[in-house]
Design a protein around this motif. Sequence first.
Motif, short mmCIF file in Angstrom:
data_model
loop_
_atom_site.label_atom_id
_atom_site.label_comp_id
_atom_site.label_asym_id
_atom_site.label_seq_id
_atom_site.Cartn_x
_atom_site.Cartn_y
_atom_site.Cartn_z
N ASN A 1 0.85 -1.19 0.00
CA ASN A 1 0.00 0.00 0.00
C ASN A 1 0.89 1.24 0.00
OD1 ASN A 1 -2.90 0.91 0.30
ND2 ASN A 1 -1.92 2.10 1.92
N GLY A 2 0.83 2.00 -1.10
CA GLY A 2 1.70 3.15 -1.26
C GLY A 2 2.82 2.80 -2.23
N VAL A 3 2.64 3.14 -3.50
CA VAL A 3 3.59 2.73 -4.53
C VAL A 3 4.23 3.96 -5.15
CG1 VAL A 3 3.97 1.18 -6.49
CG2 VAL A 3 2.09 0.73 -4.91
N GLY A 4 4.81 4.79 -4.27
CA GLY A 4 5.68 5.86 -4.71
C GLY A 4 7.08 5.31 -4.88
N ALA A 5 8.09 6.11 -4.59
CA ALA A 5 9.47 5.67 -4.78
C ALA A 5 9.78 4.41 -3.97
CB ALA A 5 10.43 6.79 -4.40
N SER A 6 9.43 4.42 -2.67
CA SER A 6 9.76 3.30 -1.80
C SER A 6 8.97 2.04 -2.14
CB SER A 6 9.51 3.68 -0.34
OG SER A 6 10.34 4.75 0.06
N ILE B 1 -3.31 5.56 -4.20
CA ILE B 1 -4.39 6.48 -3.83
C ILE B 1 -5.70 6.20 -4.58
CG2 ILE B 1 -3.69 8.24 -5.52
CD1 ILE B 1 -4.45 10.32 -3.33
N HIS B 2 -5.63 5.69 -5.81
CA HIS B 2 -6.83 5.42 -6.60
C HIS B 2 -7.25 3.94 -6.53
CE1 HIS B 2 -6.39 9.44 -8.14
NE2 HIS B 2 -5.22 9.15 -8.70
N GLY B 3 -6.61 3.19 -5.66
CA GLY B 3 -6.93 1.77 -5.56
C GLY B 3 -5.87 0.90 -6.22
N VAL B 4 -6.21 -0.32 -6.55
CA VAL B 4 -5.27 -1.26 -7.18
C VAL B 4 -4.73 -0.67 -8.47
CG1 VAL B 4 -5.01 -3.52 -8.26
CG2 VAL B 4 -6.31 -3.29 -6.12
N ILE B 5 -3.43 -0.76 -8.65
CA ILE B 5 -2.80 -0.26 -9.87
C ILE B 5 -2.93 -1.32 -10.96
CG2 ILE B 5 -0.63 0.51 -10.93
CD1 ILE B 5 0.25 1.43 -8.13
N THR B 6 -3.52 -0.94 -12.07
CA THR B 6 -3.66 -1.84 -13.21
C THR B 6 -2.94 -1.24 -14.42
OG1 THR B 6 -5.77 -0.81 -13.80
CG2 THR B 6 -5.85 -2.78 -12.41
N PRO B 7 -2.59 -2.07 -15.39
CA PRO B 7 -1.80 -1.58 -16.53
C PRO B 7 -2.50 -0.50 -17.36
CG PRO B 7 -1.74 -3.98 -16.43
CD PRO B 7 -2.76 -3.54 -15.44
N ILE C 1 0.95 -10.92 3.83
CA ILE C 1 1.84 -9.83 4.25
C ILE C 1 1.26 -8.50 3.77
CG2 ILE C 1 4.16 -8.83 4.04
CD1 ILE C 1 5.17 -11.70 3.47
N PHE C 2 1.23 -7.53 4.67
CA PHE C 2 0.90 -6.15 4.32
C PHE C 2 2.16 -5.32 4.48
CE2 PHE C 2 0.15 -1.87 5.95
CZ PHE C 2 -0.71 -1.33 5.01
N ILE C 3 2.54 -4.59 3.42
CA ILE C 3 3.66 -3.65 3.48
C ILE C 3 3.09 -2.26 3.23
CG2 ILE C 3 5.88 -2.96 2.52
CD1 ILE C 3 6.23 -5.86 1.56
N GLY C 4 3.13 -1.41 4.23
CA GLY C 4 2.62 -0.06 4.10
C GLY C 4 3.75 0.95 3.99
N LEU C 5 3.75 1.68 2.89
CA LEU C 5 4.70 2.78 2.67
C LEU C 5 3.87 3.98 2.23
CD1 LEU C 5 7.26 0.50 0.90
CD2 LEU C 5 7.79 1.81 2.95
N ASP D 1 0.47 6.08 4.42
CA ASP D 1 0.00 7.14 5.30
C ASP D 1 -0.54 6.53 6.59
OD1 ASP D 1 -0.52 9.69 6.15
OD2 ASP D 1 -2.10 10.11 4.70
N GLN D 2 -0.66 7.37 7.59
CA GLN D 2 -1.08 6.90 8.91
C GLN D 2 -2.52 6.38 8.92
OE1 GLN D 2 -0.51 10.44 11.26
NE2 GLN D 2 -2.47 11.32 10.69
N ASN D 3 -2.72 5.32 9.71
CA ASN D 3 -4.05 4.83 10.04
C ASN D 3 -4.91 4.41 8.85
OD1 ASN D 3 -3.48 5.42 12.79
ND2 ASN D 3 -4.10 7.54 12.49
N VAL D 4 -4.28 3.92 7.79
CA VAL D 4 -5.07 3.47 6.63
C VAL D 4 -5.44 1.99 6.71
CG1 VAL D 4 -4.09 5.22 5.09
CG2 VAL D 4 -2.99 2.97 5.25
N LEU D 5 -4.79 1.25 7.62
CA LEU D 5 -5.10 -0.17 7.81
C LEU D 5 -5.89 -0.31 9.11
CD1 LEU D 5 -4.53 -3.05 6.62
CD2 LEU D 5 -2.67 -3.20 8.29
N GLN D 6 -7.03 -0.96 9.02
CA GLN D 6 -7.90 -1.11 10.18
C GLN D 6 -7.79 -2.51 10.77
OE1 GLN D 6 -9.33 1.67 11.24
NE2 GLN D 6 -8.40 2.64 9.43
#
Length: 388
Positions: free
Chosen positions: A192-197, A218-224, A260-264, A266-271
């Motif tokens: 979750n969060g597919v910027g540089a990191s 930010i817009h959901g799952v990234i698709t081609p 596995i969840f990898i968050g890179l 924002d705060q508090n987005v996983l409940q």
Amino acid sequence: MSDTEKDRIFQLHAHHTGVLNIQSQLEVHNRQDLARAYTPGVAFLSQEIAKNPRLKRQYTLSGKLIVLITDGSAVLGLGNLGPAAGLPVIEGKALLYKDLAKVNALPLALDQVPVDEAVTTIKNISQTFAGIHLEDIAAPRCFEIETKLSQALSIPVYHDDQEGTAIVVLAGLLNAVQVVGKELTQAHIVINGVGASGYATARLLHAIGVQHLTLVDIHGVITPDDRRYNRYQRQLAQELHTAPAQKGQTLTDVIAHQDIFIGLSDQNVLQPADVQQMNKQPIIFALANPVPEIAPAKAVQAGAAVVATGSSKYPNQVNNVLVFPGLFKGLLQSSLEQVDYGLQLLVAQKLAQLTAQPDAKHIIADVFDPRVVAAVSQAVAQYAQKGK
């Protein structure tokens, strides 16, 4: 953090006008010292370097100095604060380079100019340095700048938010999956969060054979085919065979049956309810700073078997400081010019091996473990030796 502690931070940095200084290597007490350190002695050096420019690495600071460059477009988790506001971060990293690995690093703020102009500027000053460390530059600019510089220069070009993050995340995962008895390459992983990191982490995991990766931004799952995402993100989604039907699905939509969840992000987005939907003994890497995607206590309550954050406040701090000091120490000693996937994997493995018996609260070495810099720099030397 309390207001009192914030005041102390401001006072400390103001008292010293930052955290760095320049110290001379030679003392000049008389004319003979002056002649050797400066004129006329340096004329002999200049003449020899003119004949063979590579000699500058032997006779000048350029052989042991790297430059930390930011444009302040993605400062920590704070966003685009501008070049001046990026300086405290790279100044702090320069301090860590020196204190932890005896590597000399110069902080440099660059205006947010077009990519080609940034590349030209850095190329034009590159003769002074033995390596380039890029920091806090937003995607996709950072991808383009790093790629073009790597192609143009014969010194290492490294983006800590990309390679550093990917390495330390992989190191933590190698031990986390041991704790829960799972196979990393077969695990179902959502990033979750597919910027540089996030992008670099996904790239490295894919390169080492991870089969099941879902990328969410930010817009959901990234698709081609989703033009709201940049071409690097879309291309990676294509390589991962992400189904077009997943376009726009949220993190909550895809969290079920993930290992596995990898968050890179924002705060508090996983409940907690999201964690409960994951497979048994889920691994949570909530790495947003300064506040993670989910509080570790909440994640554990919801069933997480292993939780890591980017913060020193909790166990399992997955932080780039475990990587960059030793990495560049090794690069300077070995003359390697690329931080490729093979090197990233080896460094991650060596970092993971420092934790001989990982458990839920100990999956990665402490940032002040004196073995870390040596292990990372030796991994670089080992990799360089393999390539000869």
